[in-house]
Design an enzyme around this catalytic site. Structure first.
Site, short mmCIF file in Angstrom:
data_model
loop_
_atom_site.label_atom_id
_atom_site.label_comp_id
_atom_site.label_asym_id
_atom_site.label_seq_id
_atom_site.Cartn_x
_atom_site.Cartn_y
_atom_site.Cartn_z
CE1 TYR A 192 -3.66 -2.57 0.10
CE2 TYR A 192 -2.59 -3.62 2.04
CZ TYR A 192 -3.27 -3.55 0.94
OH TYR A 192 -4.30 -4.90 1.00
CG HIS A 242 3.16 -8.39 -3.22
ND1 HIS A 242 1.99 -8.17 -2.43
CD2 HIS A 242 4.04 -8.34 -2.21
CE1 HIS A 242 2.13 -8.09 -1.23
NE2 HIS A 242 3.59 -8.30 -1.18
CE1 TYR A 266 -7.70 -5.52 2.85
CE2 TYR A 266 -7.58 -4.59 5.11
CZ TYR A 266 -7.08 -5.38 4.13
OH TYR A 266 -5.88 -5.88 4.39
NE ARG A 267 -4.19 -2.12 4.47
CZ ARG A 267 -3.62 -2.45 5.61
NH1 ARG A 267 -3.74 -3.71 5.73
NH2 ARG A 267 -2.27 -1.75 6.03
CG ASP A 303 0.03 -13.42 7.05
OD1 ASP A 303 -0.12 -14.48 7.64
OD2 ASP A 303 -0.86 -12.95 6.30
#
Ligand code: ADP
Length: 505
Positions: free
Chosen positions: A91, A371, A452-453, A150
């Site tokens: 992000y 990614h 969601y983001r 994670d």
């Protein structure tokens, strides 16, 4: 590298602000060297791109210093962009939405301020990583477990404010925040909820306040810098069972989702199950990507006494038994088993942070790998989860990009996380991936879904989709932004919310 002056400011504004930052924090805590700032670029945009480069970085060590930074930014009209650890790489990592912002790096504010054993909560500063919180809880006797994402290198504050998820019963991190201290855009200090009274007793235990609740205003937000945050924890259970279910095909996936939903609503499964596809492990335990795989690996956990877990697992097995070809299993651990489980899936549901997940994220192109996560939120109904999976798959196929994914379940919602990989040194490939992403956002929005983001490139694109009432939500966000941050110094453009002075950029 030449200095990036933010749009709407002048080079003189920036120089004056930097001189004032040095005066307030000392020169070691103010970085202006272009090479040093390269480390704080968006790690997954094209390697040579300067689109999201900062002009400088400040590293405050106290709330008072954060307040001073914000006041200086207002005085000189220079915008800021805050990060706590800056590890939320897909992000944008630490990078600002608007080129030339001054980064506020909070890594040095890294104290665990309080661990309350009886009431099961901790209070942390923004630089505290999941690793640090875990270590502090262990040092305090290990009687409390955190929920973790994670990767252990990110911060509790950054992840929780961004609606990050973990896989424990309190894995919806934003919902388990209780009580914040926030530096507002004018440099003043706010304590939310019951923290609003001097000498507050119930700040980190009661999630509401007296009057309208404002904590949500500071999540995924450009309205403040959070300098302290209460986070609820889980008392160590007597036992923990790591469970899994493996199926092949969409029909079976739908059935697994429906069974897991029923188990969550019945409060038998209390954590957040994860169902992945395309992430495999070979016979030697090495991870590999298999984007064409049709196998769905479901993972969930049970917590409680040994008897309770046995009883719960009998219900789990009975409900999954009718699914064609389903493989079901579990491994039991004592809650106070010091070393805990040995693999990532088992550790992450037990609150033990690691970095294993990064290995598979680097598989396609090694350290050059970028990614992009495209993660719309759907409803936790088997048939709708499958419809959304098929829709997203068709969009990746249209773009010609392979993808892997996971579905993170809550009792009512299903987060459809999908990931595609590319070489960040390949400009054309990188740009294609981001362009396809924007198109995917628009296409799922036509079906009523929103991520969601999102990454820096697509914050405006996602915000543009929120069109109900002629973009009523945007108007409200902008009205609040203009009222609290008239000079527009705090995180301009975050989640597509621009301050008045930079709105017509
Ligand atoms: P992580 O800790 O997972 O590495 P970041 O530090 O990158 O996450 O934070 C993610 C995003 O959350 C940032 O880009 C910023 O918008 C927001 N954020 C992070 N820390 C704060 C904070 N202390 N106050 C306000 N917003 C923050």
């Amino acid at each position: 590298m030449s200095r990036r002056v933010p749009l709407g400011s002048t080079a003189a504004d920036l120089d004056a602000a930097i001189a004032a930052f040095v005066g307030e924090l000392g020169d070691v805590a103010v970085v202006t060297d272009g090479d040093a700032l390269l480390e704080f670029r968006d790690p997954y945009t094209y390697r040579e791109s300067d689109e999201f480069d900062a002009s400088a970085m400040v590293m405050p060590t106290s709330t008072e210093q954060v307040q001073a930074v914000v006041r200086i930014a207002n005085e000189h009209g220079v915008p800021l962009w805050t990060f706590s650890q800056g590890r939320n790489n897909t992000y944008g990592g630490p990078a600002p939405r608007l080129r030339g912002c001054v980064l506020v790096n909070l890594r040095a504010m890294n104290r665990v301020l309080e661990i309350e054993q009886e009431l099961a909560y901790a209070v942390v500063e923004p630089g505290v990583r999941w690793f640090d919180l875990f270590d502090a809880l262990q040092d305090a006797g290990g009687g409390l477990w955190p929920s973790i994402p994670d990767l252990g290198w990110g911060s509790v504050v950054g992840n929780s404010l961004e609606y990050g998820i973990g896989y424990m019963p309190h894995g919806d991190h934003a919902s388990h925040v209780c009580g914040m201290e926030v530096v507002l855009p004018d440099g003043s200090l706010l304590r939310t909820g019951m923290g609003a009274i001097s000498g507050a007793k119930a700040w980190h235990v009661y999630p509401h306040g007296f009057g309208p609740s404002v904590e949500g205003l500071f999540k995924q937000s450009s309205l403040g810098i959070v300098t302290r945050l209460g986070v609820w924890l889980m008392p160590r259970p007597e036992c923990y069972a790591s469970c899994w279910v493996r199926v092949s095909g969409y029909e079976q996936l739908a059935e697994v989702v429906d069974v897991l939903r029923s188990l969550m609503l019945d409060r038998i499964v209390e954590n957040h199950p994860m169902i992945t596809r395309g992430l495999e492990v070979d016979a030697d335990g090495n991870p590999y990507l298999d984007p064409m795989s049709e196998t769905w690996h479901g993972r969930f956990a049970l917590y409680g006494s040994a008897d309770l877990i046995d009883a719960y697992h009998r219900v789990v097995e009975a409900r999954l038994a009718h699914i064609d070809g389903a493989e079901v299993g579990r491994r039991n651990f004592d809650g106070d088993d010091g070393d805990g489980p040995s693999n990532h899936d088992e550790r992450v549901q037990r609150g033990i942070p690691d970095m294993d997940f990064l290995d598979e994220r680097l598989l396609p192109y090694g350290p050059r790998t970028g990614h992009l996560d495209f993660s719309p939120v759907g409803r936790c109904l088997g048939r709708e989860v499958v419809e959304l999976q098929k829709l997203v798959r068709s969009l990746y196929e249209k773009a010609g990009h392979p993808h892997v994914g996971g579905i993170c379940l809550a009792p009512r919602s299903a987060l459809c996380i999908t990931t595609t990989f590319y070489d960040t040194t390949n400009q054309a490939q990188t740009e294609r991936v981001y362009a396809a992403y924007s198109e995917m956002v628009r296409e799922v929005a036509r079906h009523g879904y929103v991520p969601y983001r999102t990454n820096l490139q697509n914050m405006d694109v996602v915000a543009d989709q929120l069109d109900f009432g002629d973009h009523a939500l945007r108007r409200l966000h902008e009205a609040i932004k203009d009222a609290l941050d008239p000079k527009g110094v705090m995180a301009p453009g975050k989640q597509g919310v621009w301050p008045a002075g930079r709105r017509d950029r």
